[in-house]
Design a protein around this motif. Sequence first.
Motif, PDB file in Angstrom:
ATOM      1  N   UNK A 214       0.848  -1.189   0.000  1.00 20.94           N
ATOM      2  CA  UNK A 214       0.000   0.000   0.000  1.00 20.94           C
ATOM      3  C   UNK A 214       0.883   1.238   0.000  1.00 20.94           C
ATOM      4  N   UNK A 215       0.353   2.319  -0.574  1.00 21.91           N
ATOM      5  CA  UNK A 215       1.134   3.538  -0.770  1.00 21.91           C
ATOM      6  C   UNK A 215       0.360   4.758  -0.296  1.00 21.91           C
ATOM      7  N   UNK A 216       1.091   5.814  -0.058  1.00 22.74           N
ATOM      8  CA  UNK A 216       0.466   7.032   0.453  1.00 22.74           C
ATOM      9  C   UNK A 216      -0.429   7.680  -0.588  1.00 22.74           C
ATOM     10  N   UNK A 217       0.013   7.682  -1.855  1.00 20.23           N
ATOM     11  CA  UNK A 217      -0.734   8.426  -2.872  1.00 20.23           C
ATOM     12  C   UNK A 217      -0.922   7.625  -4.156  1.00 20.23           C
ATOM     13  N   UNK A 218      -1.046   6.305  -4.024  1.00 18.53           N
ATOM     14  CA  UNK A 218      -1.281   5.450  -5.183  1.00 18.53           C
ATOM     15  C   UNK A 218      -2.080   4.230  -4.745  1.00 18.53           C
ATOM     16  N   UNK A 219      -2.783   3.588  -5.676  1.00 21.77           N
ATOM     17  CA  UNK A 219      -3.581   2.416  -5.312  1.00 21.77           C
ATOM     18  C   UNK A 219      -2.698   1.263  -4.837  1.00 21.77           C
ATOM     19  N   UNK A 220      -3.243   0.359  -4.031  1.00 21.67           N
ATOM     20  CA  UNK A 220      -2.470  -0.797  -3.568  1.00 21.67           C
ATOM     21  C   UNK A 220      -2.136  -1.733  -4.727  1.00 21.67           C
ATOM     22  N   UNK A 230       7.378 -12.877 -12.512  1.00 21.29           N
ATOM     23  CA  UNK A 230       6.664 -12.150 -11.471  1.00 21.29           C
ATOM     24  C   UNK A 230       5.561 -11.326 -12.083  1.00 21.29           C
ATOM     25  N   UNK A 231       4.537 -11.048 -11.309  1.00 19.32           N
ATOM     26  CA  UNK A 231       3.409 -10.258 -11.797  1.00 19.32           C
ATOM     27  C   UNK A 231       3.049  -9.183 -10.782  1.00 19.32           C
ATOM     28  N   UNK A 232       2.896  -7.957 -11.266  1.00 22.29           N
ATOM     29  CA  UNK A 232       2.377  -6.862 -10.458  1.00 22.29           C
ATOM     30  C   UNK A 232       0.925  -6.633 -10.860  1.00 22.29           C
ATOM     31  N   UNK A 233       0.029  -6.710  -9.902  1.00 12.28           N
ATOM     32  CA  UNK A 233      -1.402  -6.613 -10.170  1.00 12.28           C
ATOM     33  C   UNK A 233      -1.975  -5.435  -9.394  1.00 12.28           C
ATOM     34  N   UNK A 234      -2.646  -4.529 -10.088  1.00  7.27           N
ATOM     35  CA  UNK A 234      -3.246  -3.395  -9.385  1.00  7.27           C
ATOM     36  C   UNK A 234      -4.718  -3.206  -9.717  1.00  7.27           C
ATOM     37  N   UNK A 235      -5.311  -4.193 -10.417  1.00  5.62           N
ATOM     38  CA  UNK A 235      -6.753  -4.125 -10.647  1.00  5.62           C
ATOM     39  C   UNK A 235      -7.461  -4.165  -9.292  1.00  5.62           C
ATOM     40  N   UNK A 236      -8.325  -3.186  -9.002  1.00  3.44           N
ATOM     41  CA  UNK A 236      -8.949  -3.109  -7.668  1.00  3.44           C
ATOM     42  C   UNK A 236      -9.661  -4.386  -7.246  1.00  3.44           C
ATOM     43  N   UNK A 237     -10.354  -5.050  -8.175  1.00  2.00           N
ATOM     44  CA  UNK A 237     -11.079  -6.275  -7.829  1.00  2.00           C
ATOM     45  C   UNK A 237     -10.110  -7.396  -7.464  1.00  2.00           C
ATOM     46  N   UNK A 239      -6.961  -7.002  -6.306  1.00  2.00           N
ATOM     47  CA  UNK A 239      -6.332  -6.658  -5.030  1.00  2.00           C
ATOM     48  C   UNK A 239      -7.287  -6.942  -3.871  1.00  2.00           C
ATOM     49  N   UNK A 240      -8.544  -6.622  -4.063  1.00  2.00           N
ATOM     50  CA  UNK A 240      -9.547  -6.885  -3.016  1.00  2.00           C
ATOM     51  C   UNK A 240      -9.646  -8.376  -2.732  1.00  2.00           C
ATOM     52  N   UNK A 241      -9.621  -9.191  -3.774  1.00  2.00           N
ATOM     53  CA  UNK A 241      -9.691 -10.630  -3.592  1.00  2.00           C
ATOM     54  C   UNK A 241      -8.485 -11.184  -2.863  1.00  2.00           C
ATOM     55  N   UNK A 242      -7.300 -10.683  -3.231  1.00  2.00           N
ATOM     56  CA  UNK A 242      -6.078 -11.134  -2.567  1.00  2.00           C
ATOM     57  C   UNK A 242      -6.089 -10.706  -1.100  1.00  2.00           C
TER      58      UNK A 242
END
Length: 277
Positions: A214-220, A230-237, A239-242
Motif C-alpha cells: 500500500x502507498x500514500x498516494x497510489x492504489x495498492x 513475477x506479476x504486479x497486479x493493481x486491478x482493484x477487484x 487486489x480486493x480478492x487477494x
Amino acid sequence: MANGSRQAVWEFFGAELKRRREEAGLTQVELGARVFVSGGYIGQFEQAIRKPQLDVAQRIDEVLQTDGFFERLWRKLIKEQRYAEYFAHAAELERLATSICEWAPAVVPGLLQTPDYARAIYLSSNPFATDEYIEEMVGLRMERAQMLKDVTRPVYWVMLHETVLRVPVGGAAVMARQLDHIVATARARRAVFQVLPFSAGAHPQMGKLMTLMEFEDAPPTVYTEGVLSGNLLDDPAVVKGVRAHYDHLRATALSPEASLALIESAAEDFRRCVSTT
C-alpha cells in the motif's frame, strides 16, 4: 551503471515524458487515460518517483508518437539494473510502500534473510555460478533489507507457513541463526509475524508467494512470483480478492505471540541438531 547514474537516466525519462506530453497538448490526466493509468501515476513517472512497466512505456510511445523512444530507454535501464527484470519494478515499489504484507509458503522473504541463508538459496539455484556472482547477489539482498532499519520503514506484516521454519536451508546452524534473526526483528518491533501451522491443513494461496503493498498516494498493488517470473497486479477487484485471502490466512494462523514461540522452538530444535553432530 551505478545507482546514482541510473536514477539520473530515470529522471531524464521523466523530463522527456513531461516535455513530450506538453508538446502534445495533453494533461497528466489525459495522457493517463489514454495509456490506462491514473494522472497521478504519470506525474510520478515524470518525477522519477515510480518507474513505468514495459507495456505502459509502449503505450506512451503510441499515444505521443515517439517512435519507440520510451520503450528503448526503458529496456536500456532494465537491462542495466541489478535485479531480475521480473522483480525490478516490485523492488522499486517496495521502497515506496507505507505497508507491506507478505505471505511466504516455503522460503523466508528476502527482506528478512540472513547472509548465510541467502547464500544457500542462491547456491541452490545457481550451482555453477562464481563466488563473485553469489556474493554480489547476497549483497544486493542485504542492501534491500536495510529498509527495515530506516525511520520511514513500512508497516511490515509477515505470514509464514510452518514449512519455512522446518526446511534446513544451509544446514541446522544457518537455520538457527535465521530464525533467531526473525525473532529479533519481531522483538525490535520492526515487523509482526504469524505462522500458519501444518495442522491448519488446506488454505487459500497454497504454494503461492504474494506481497501486498500500500502507498500514500497510489492504489495498492499485489506482487506474485512464479518460476523466473513475477506479476504486479493493481486491478482493484484482484487486489480486493487477494486481501480477502490474506485476511483469511491471518484468521487461521497462530497469534503473533504463539507464532514467535513456535519460531523460537524451531530455532532451538536446529541448535540441538548442531550440538549433537
